[in-house]
Enzyme design. Structure first.
Site, short mmCIF file in Angstrom:
data_model
loop_
_atom_site.label_atom_id
_atom_site.label_comp_id
_atom_site.label_asym_id
_atom_site.label_seq_id
_atom_site.Cartn_x
_atom_site.Cartn_y
_atom_site.Cartn_z
N CYS A 337 0.84 -1.20 0.00
CA CYS A 337 0.00 0.00 0.00
C CYS A 337 0.88 1.25 0.00
CB CYS A 337 -0.98 -0.04 1.17
SG CYS A 337 -2.41 1.05 0.93
N HIS A 433 -3.52 -5.54 0.88
CA HIS A 433 -3.43 -5.91 2.29
C HIS A 433 -3.85 -7.37 2.45
CE1 HIS A 433 -2.66 -1.91 3.80
NE2 HIS A 433 -3.68 -1.44 3.10
#
Length: 489
Positions: A337, A433
């Site tokens: 991310c 994630h």
């Protein structure tokens, strides 16, 4: 099965006393006993979040509690989520979607609290129609008098829902008598009536030594002590509070695969690394120390709520230069991310999503460029990692798009699109994630460093076993007969 008349609410004398973990344990106990429990936290403040099936964002703790109930999570379980972007401002997420960014003073003065309380009670009522009991978690301390008038997560909820409320105190901190007695006495009369029990948590040593203490507390407060729960190290439950990072390892070890997670100021979703942390072949540690980074086999740049500010800080403290040096030396470097964004050539913020900085150079490890955008992208997805055929799962939460010309793709999504970027087998970045919860990914990143045995059970199986162990631990140390009586009165 007799329907329980009241929700169970778990509140605390302070932050990090164990509310989330105990609520998780009670969720599993009620499930084991034949009920259909569901978790609920009106307002959560956390940089660890999760994505529901319909793309809503909630606090990770409620996703964990839903797992303990063997439920898929839903935004009704955490209708208000605050994600701090700085010391003075938070992103406010309502029913899974971004409402806006609010200065802390404005938010906590209650300028939108009536609106939010309506959303909170609506979510609770919807859960109540389908589940029994609702297991409610409070936040921080119930006795923060300066915030009490605009409370939407602690005793206002307890009174509104008629919840049988249990106050948890952490005896490790000391001052347990003052914290329990003071917390209860600072409540008003109506709120005090909701406190039906006390749990003393994290006790070390012979529990019988607290027999007198139990009686003193009950005499002082008029509230029964439902249990004294010993501290444990044999059970692993995901924690979302950033305070728990202080208990994590911070240095390399011999005879292990050393994985250094860069300890960003606004590190988000550190639960991404729980599975890897449980692998007996691995020593996972959090650090900003360049000497410890040098010792690592694998370096991970994690997610961040303030990617540009954290990247500027990494340049200031010398960590950025060390990561670049180690990537060139053949170490494994992974970005997730915000960390993926940092690994690119440049991060642009034309809409000033994160602040006043228009653009910053990245670490230039991956041939990609990121443009931050005001609209948040939240989705759960299945994908194939690299060239492997085993299906994987994960979720994305980010505000920005990352593009690269000629960059080699990391993941193939179920919808046919591609995601992420890899420089080679050991250097890659992704928005995904939970990617490290997939065994095929774990084995791939460890392959250059181990000739070990693949873990015998999946991470999902491991977590379910931990919920059962937690339920057993609570049953052994809490008067569940009295707890059920309180819920049925």
């Amino acid at each position: 099965m007799i329907k329980l008349k009241h929700p169970l609410m778990v509140v605390g004398t302070g932050s990090d006393v164990g509310k989330s973990v105990l609520a998780t344990g009670f969720c599993r106990i009620f499930l084991q006993d034949g009920y259909r429990p569901v978790p609920f936290k009106a307002q959560n403040m956390s940089l660890n979040s999760y994505v529901t099936a319909n793309g809503g964002e909630i606090g990770r703790a409620q996703a964990v509690q839903a797992e303990a109930c063997r439920l898929d999570c839903h935004t009704d379980m955490n209708p208000v989520l605050l994600k701090p972007g700085s010391d003075k401002q938070s992103q406010v997420i309502v029913n899974g979607k971004v409402l806006g960014n609010y200065v802390a003073g404005s938010y906590f003065r209650g300028e939108i609290k009536d609106q939010l309380f309506g959303e909170v009670t609506g979510a609770f009522e919807r859960l109540l129609k389908s589940y029994n009991p609702v297991v409610i978690e409070g936040a921080g301390s119930i006795a923060e008098l300066n915030l009490k008038n605009n409370d939407i997560v602690n005793m206002r909820i307890a009174v509104a829902t008629k919840a049988a409320t249990v106050l948890v105190a952490d005896i490790e901190r000391g001052g347990v008598f003052a914290s329990v007695f003071g917390s209860i006495m600072l409540l008003d009369t109506e709120e005090r009536k909701q406190i039906k029990g006390v749990i003393i948590n994290k006790f070390r040593g012979d529990v019988s030594l607290f027999d007198e203490g139990r009686k003193i507390l009950e005499d002082l407060t008029g509230v029964p002590v439902l249990g004294i729960i010993p501290a444990f190290s044999h059970i692993s439950i995901e924690e979302e509070d950033s305070i728990s990072l202080e208990r994590k390892a911070t240095s390399a070890l011999d005879n292990k695969v050393n994985v250094a997670v860069i300890h960003l100021r606004r590190l988000s979703n550190f639960t991404d690394f729980n599975c890897l942390e449980q692998d007996e072949r691995v020593n996972l540690f959090y650090t900003n120390n360049t000497e410890e980074i040098k010792k690592a086999d694998i370096i991970i740049l994690p997610g961040s709520k303030s990617t540009i500010a954290d990247l500027i800080e990494l340049r200031r403290n010398g960590v950025a230069e060390e990561i670049i040096r180690q990537s060139r030396a053949g170490k494994s470097v992974i970005g997730i991310c915000g960390g993926y964004q940092m690994m690119g050539a440049r991060i642009e913020d034309p809409e000033h999503v994160e602040g006043s900085v228009d653009a910053v150079p990245g670490l230039n490890i991956l041939p990609v460029t990121t443009t931050l955008e005001s609209e948040k992208y939240t989705v759960r997805t299945s994908f194939f990692f690299k060239d492997f055929e085993e299906p994987c799962s994960g979720y994305e939460i980010h505000m920005g798009q990352t593009r690269g010309d000629g960059a080699e793709v990391l993941n193939r999504l179920e919808n046919g699109q591609s995601e992420g970027c890899r420089m080679n087998t050991q250097i890659w970045g992704t928005y995904m994630h939970g990617i490290l919860d997939n065994p095929v990914v774990i084995e791939d990143i460890l392959a250059p460093y181990v000739q070990g045995v693949t873990p015998s059970i999946s991470y999902d199986e491991f977590k379910q076993n931990q919920y059962d162990l937690l339920a057993d631990h609570i049953r052994q140390n809490v008067d569940m007969d009295l707890t059920y009586k309180i819920l049925s009165e």
